[in-house]
Design an enzyme around this catalytic site. Structure first.
Site, PDB file in Angstrom:
ATOM      1  N   CYS A   3      31.108  45.304  42.138  1.00  0.00           N
ATOM      2  CA  CYS A   3      30.219  45.965  41.165  1.00  0.00           C
ATOM      3  C   CYS A   3      29.418  44.986  40.317  1.00  0.00           C
ATOM      4  O   CYS A   3      28.701  45.408  39.416  1.00  0.00           O
ATOM      5  CB  CYS A   3      31.003  46.914  40.279  1.00  0.00           C
ATOM      6  SG  CYS A   3      32.059  46.119  39.044  1.00  0.00           S
TER       7      CYS A   3
ATOM      8  N   CYS B 267      39.382  45.025  38.610  1.00  0.00           N
ATOM      9  CA  CYS B 267      38.125  45.088  37.869  1.00  0.00           C
ATOM     10  C   CYS B 267      38.115  46.353  37.022  1.00  0.00           C
ATOM     11  O   CYS B 267      38.384  47.448  37.536  1.00  0.00           O
ATOM     12  CB  CYS B 267      36.950  45.077  38.839  1.00  0.00           C
ATOM     13  SG  CYS B 267      35.348  45.269  38.031  1.00  0.00           S
TER      14      CYS B 267
ATOM     15  N   CYS C 164      38.787  31.217  34.561  1.00  0.00           N
ATOM     16  CA  CYS C 164      38.973  31.580  33.155  1.00  0.00           C
ATOM     17  C   CYS C 164      38.310  32.931  32.939  1.00  0.00           C
ATOM     18  O   CYS C 164      37.084  33.026  32.855  1.00  0.00           O
ATOM     19  CB  CYS C 164      38.353  30.481  32.285  1.00  0.00           C
ATOM     20  SG  CYS C 164      38.728  30.650  30.549  1.00  0.00           S
TER      21      CYS C 164
END
Length: 134
Positions: A102, A50, A122
């Site tokens: 988060c 991330c 996706c």
């Protein structure tokens, strides 16, 4: 060492300072990057993290070419790495995928992927960073 599952909460100003304009738009405002923007992701073994909190999200081993122009995976690295919720924007019903740590918007999951899951995660490439395996 902090548990990777500890929630990360920041103010809007902190997110804006940390992220590029596009990453902020995608991850914090549920935007979408243009298709084909991140077709240059490395092909070697590694982990996609991330961009907001660094949590591991997807393994290169689960990535495949979907032909959509966005990085696609048939499964996350761990079922608890991502969360989902209904997305009814743009007059459609889709399933949004976000970082469980988060809450960064990552993309959407669709039921038209390859086996063994039949799913296509996706993802927006700008929502992730890549760390090669040693």
């Amino acid at each position: 060492m902090t548990d990777n599952r500890d929630k990360v909460v920041k103010s809007d100003a902190e997110w804006r300072a940390q992220l590029s304009d596009l990453a902020y738009k995608v991850t914090r405002k549920h935007g979408t990057e243009r298709a084909g923007t991140h077709d240059d992701f490395p092909k070697q073994p590694g982990i996609f993290h991330c961009v907001g909190c660094g949590a591991p999200l997807f393994d290169q081993a689960q990535k495949y070419e979907s032909g959509t122009g966005w990085p696609s995976f048939w499964a996350p690295i761990d079922e608890e790495a991502v969360g989902t919720r209904d997305d009814r924007t743009l007059f459609m019903r889709r399933t949004e995928v976000h970082c469980a740590r988060c809450e960064a918007h990552l993309g959407h999951v669709f039921p038209d992927g390859p086996q063994p899951t039949g799913l296509r995660y996706c993802m927006n490439g700008v929502a992730m960073t890549f760390e090669p395996k040693d």
